[in-house]
Design a protein around this motif. Structure first.
Motif, PDB file in Angstrom:
ATOM      1  N   THR A  63      12.269   2.232  -2.183  1.00 34.13           N
ATOM      2  CA  THR A  63      11.142   1.372  -2.465  1.00 34.13           C
ATOM      3  C   THR A  63      11.469  -0.086  -3.318  1.00 34.13           C
ATOM      4  O   THR A  63      11.225  -1.059  -2.909  1.00 34.13           O
ATOM      5  N   VAL A  64      12.015   0.175  -4.513  1.00 38.23           N
ATOM      6  CA  VAL A  64      12.302  -0.848  -5.324  1.00 38.23           C
ATOM      7  C   VAL A  64      13.422  -1.742  -4.554  1.00 38.23           C
ATOM      8  O   VAL A  64      13.369  -3.050  -4.747  1.00 38.23           O
ATOM      9  N   LEU A  65      14.366  -1.166  -4.153  1.00 34.94           N
ATOM     10  CA  LEU A  65      15.466  -2.078  -3.393  1.00 34.94           C
ATOM     11  C   LEU A  65      14.934  -2.906  -2.197  1.00 34.94           C
ATOM     12  O   LEU A  65      15.004  -4.073  -1.990  1.00 34.94           O
ATOM     13  N   LEU A  66      13.997  -2.163  -1.547  1.00 35.10           N
ATOM     14  CA  LEU A  66      13.281  -2.910  -0.216  1.00 35.10           C
ATOM     15  C   LEU A  66      12.440  -4.131  -0.955  1.00 35.10           C
ATOM     16  O   LEU A  66      12.474  -5.118  -0.325  1.00 35.10           O
ATOM     17  N   LEU A  67      11.604  -3.900  -1.877  1.00 36.10           N
ATOM     18  CA  LEU A  67      10.811  -5.110  -2.480  1.00 36.10           C
ATOM     19  C   LEU A  67      11.546  -5.923  -3.015  1.00 36.10           C
ATOM     20  O   LEU A  67      11.298  -7.207  -2.933  1.00 36.10           O
ATOM     21  N   ASN A  68      12.666  -5.761  -3.967  1.00 36.69           N
ATOM     22  CA  ASN A  68      13.596  -6.772  -4.097  1.00 36.69           C
ATOM     23  C   ASN A  68      14.125  -7.336  -3.011  1.00 36.69           C
ATOM     24  O   ASN A  68      14.463  -8.830  -3.190  1.00 36.69           O
ATOM     25  N   SER A  72       0.962  -1.300   0.182  1.00 36.67           N
ATOM     26  CA  SER A  72       0.251   0.211  -0.104  1.00 36.67           C
ATOM     27  C   SER A  72       0.807   1.330  -0.025  1.00 36.67           C
ATOM     28  O   SER A  72       0.540   2.191  -0.692  1.00 36.67           O
ATOM     29  N   TRP A  73       2.004   1.199   0.687  1.00 40.12           N
ATOM     30  CA  TRP A  73       2.785   2.339   0.994  1.00 40.12           C
ATOM     31  C   TRP A  73       3.529   2.695  -0.529  1.00 40.12           C
ATOM     32  O   TRP A  73       3.771   3.836  -0.933  1.00 40.12           O
ATOM     33  N   ALA A  74       4.064   1.620  -1.206  1.00 39.95           N
ATOM     34  CA  ALA A  74       4.565   1.516  -2.287  1.00 39.95           C
ATOM     35  C   ALA A  74       3.539   2.183  -3.159  1.00 39.95           C
ATOM     36  O   ALA A  74       4.085   2.961  -4.513  1.00 39.95           O
ATOM     37  N   LEU A  75       2.389   1.701  -3.486  1.00 43.35           N
ATOM     38  CA  LEU A  75       1.367   2.289  -4.454  1.00 43.35           C
ATOM     39  C   LEU A  75       0.988   3.552  -4.133  1.00 43.35           C
ATOM     40  O   LEU A  75       0.263   4.233  -4.893  1.00 43.35           O
ATOM     41  N   ASP A  76       1.197   3.999  -2.745  1.00 41.02           N
ATOM     42  CA  ASP A  76       0.677   5.440  -2.564  1.00 41.02           C
ATOM     43  C   ASP A  76       1.196   6.562  -3.105  1.00 41.02           C
ATOM     44  O   ASP A  76       2.445   6.951  -2.362  1.00 41.02           O
ATOM     45  N   HIS A  77       1.425   7.142  -4.297  1.00 39.71           N
ATOM     46  CA  HIS A  77       2.293   7.893  -4.934  1.00 39.71           C
ATOM     47  C   HIS A  77       2.372   9.395  -4.015  1.00 39.71           C
ATOM     48  O   HIS A  77       3.292  10.232  -4.243  1.00 39.71           O
ATOM     49  N   SER A  78       1.349   9.512  -3.090  1.00 45.06           N
ATOM     50  CA  SER A  78       1.303  10.912  -2.420  1.00 45.06           C
ATOM     51  C   SER A  78       2.569  11.110  -1.347  1.00 45.06           C
ATOM     52  O   SER A  78       2.797  11.915  -0.811  1.00 45.06           O
ATOM     53  N   SER A  79       2.944   9.550  -1.052  1.00 48.96           N
ATOM     54  CA  SER A  79       3.812   9.639  -0.015  1.00 48.96           C
ATOM     55  C   SER A  79       5.356   9.609  -0.660  1.00 48.96           C
ATOM     56  O   SER A  79       6.304   9.570   0.105  1.00 48.96           O
ATOM     57  N   TRP A  80       5.531   9.673  -1.954  1.00 49.02           N
ATOM     58  CA  TRP A  80       6.811   9.558  -2.399  1.00 49.02           C
ATOM     59  C   TRP A  80       7.282  10.938  -2.594  1.00 49.02           C
ATOM     60  O   TRP A  80       6.722  11.860  -2.867  1.00 49.02           O
ATOM     61  N   THR A  81       8.541  11.161  -2.266  1.00 46.05           N
ATOM     62  CA  THR A  81       9.210  12.436  -2.225  1.00 46.05           C
ATOM     63  C   THR A  81      10.381  12.687  -3.154  1.00 46.05           C
ATOM     64  O   THR A  81      11.278  13.284  -3.080  1.00 46.05           O
ATOM     65  N   GLY A  82      10.185  11.808  -4.113  1.00 47.82           N
ATOM     66  CA  GLY A  82      11.142  11.745  -5.559  1.00 47.82           C
ATOM     67  C   GLY A  82      11.919  10.554  -5.670  1.00 47.82           C
ATOM     68  O   GLY A  82      11.519   9.535  -5.232  1.00 47.82           O
ATOM     69  N   LEU A  83      12.868  10.663  -6.533  1.00 46.12           N
ATOM     70  CA  LEU A  83      13.524   9.499  -6.956  1.00 46.12           C
ATOM     71  C   LEU A  83      14.065   8.824  -5.648  1.00 46.12           C
ATOM     72  O   LEU A  83      14.240   7.419  -5.860  1.00 46.12           O
ATOM     73  N   PRO A  84      14.675   9.412  -4.770  1.00 42.19           N
ATOM     74  CA  PRO A  84      15.448   8.507  -3.738  1.00 42.19           C
ATOM     75  C   PRO A  84      14.295   7.604  -2.948  1.00 42.19           C
ATOM     76  O   PRO A  84      14.671   6.430  -2.760  1.00 42.19           O
ATOM     77  N   THR A  85      13.095   8.007  -2.991  1.00 39.85           N
ATOM     78  CA  THR A  85      11.966   7.036  -2.378  1.00 39.85           C
ATOM     79  C   THR A  85      11.587   6.023  -3.205  1.00 39.85           C
ATOM     80  O   THR A  85      11.568   4.734  -2.860  1.00 39.85           O
ATOM     81  N   ILE A  86      11.711   6.425  -4.398  1.00 34.24           N
ATOM     82  CA  ILE A  86      11.310   5.375  -5.479  1.00 34.24           C
ATOM     83  C   ILE A  86      12.432   4.297  -5.407  1.00 34.24           C
ATOM     84  O   ILE A  86      12.338   2.987  -5.478  1.00 34.24           O
ATOM     85  N   VAL A  87      13.803   4.727  -5.590  1.00 34.07           N
ATOM     86  CA  VAL A  87      14.782   3.809  -5.388  1.00 34.07           C
ATOM     87  C   VAL A  87      14.833   2.745  -4.059  1.00 34.07           C
ATOM     88  O   VAL A  87      15.049   1.456  -4.225  1.00 34.07           O
TER      89      VAL A  87
END
Length: 112
Positions: free
Chosen positions: A104-109, A87-102
């Motif tokens: 998230t991907v590392l965490l999920l992997n 849910s957190w990863a899919l909630d785009h409003s909680s993203w603060t830019g590229l570092p958060t996306i990276v």
């Protein structure tokens, strides 16, 4: 005469044994039957069946709603509250830019 929903359910159960054809979940049978029974007679006649087969021949695709981690490691998914992370990863409003996306991907992997 026509084909009943029970007969369609039996047919789909047989089709689901195939490794070649896409899997159709049992929960989708009522929906598919409703779509096939265009005249709402409670049965599917030959014309309805052939009409819809022509449309579905290459277009039915099952879209998975669960993650690979959830399917392969359900115990880990539950233990580490996978739904919360998903849910957190899919909630785009909680993203603060590229570092958060990276991150998230590392965490999920790392979890999957």
């Amino acid at each position: 005469d026509g084909v009943t929903q029970g007969q369609i359910q039996d047919l789909i159960a047989e089709v689901n044994e195939s490794e070649i054809l896409p899997y159709i979940p049992r929960a989708h049978v009522a929906y598919l039957f409703k779509r096939l029974d265009e005249d709402e007679s409670g049965t599917i006649d030959a014309e309805e069946f052939l009409s819809v087969c022509a449309k579905l021949r290459f277009s039915y695709v099952r879209v998975r709603t669960e993650s690979g981690c959830q399917r392969r490691y359900p115990e880990l998914w539950e233990r580490y509250r996978g739904e919360k992370w998903k849910s957190w990863a899919l909630d785009h409003s909680s993203w603060t830019g590229l570092p958060t996306i990276v991150h998230t991907v590392l965490l999920l992997n790392s979890v999957c």
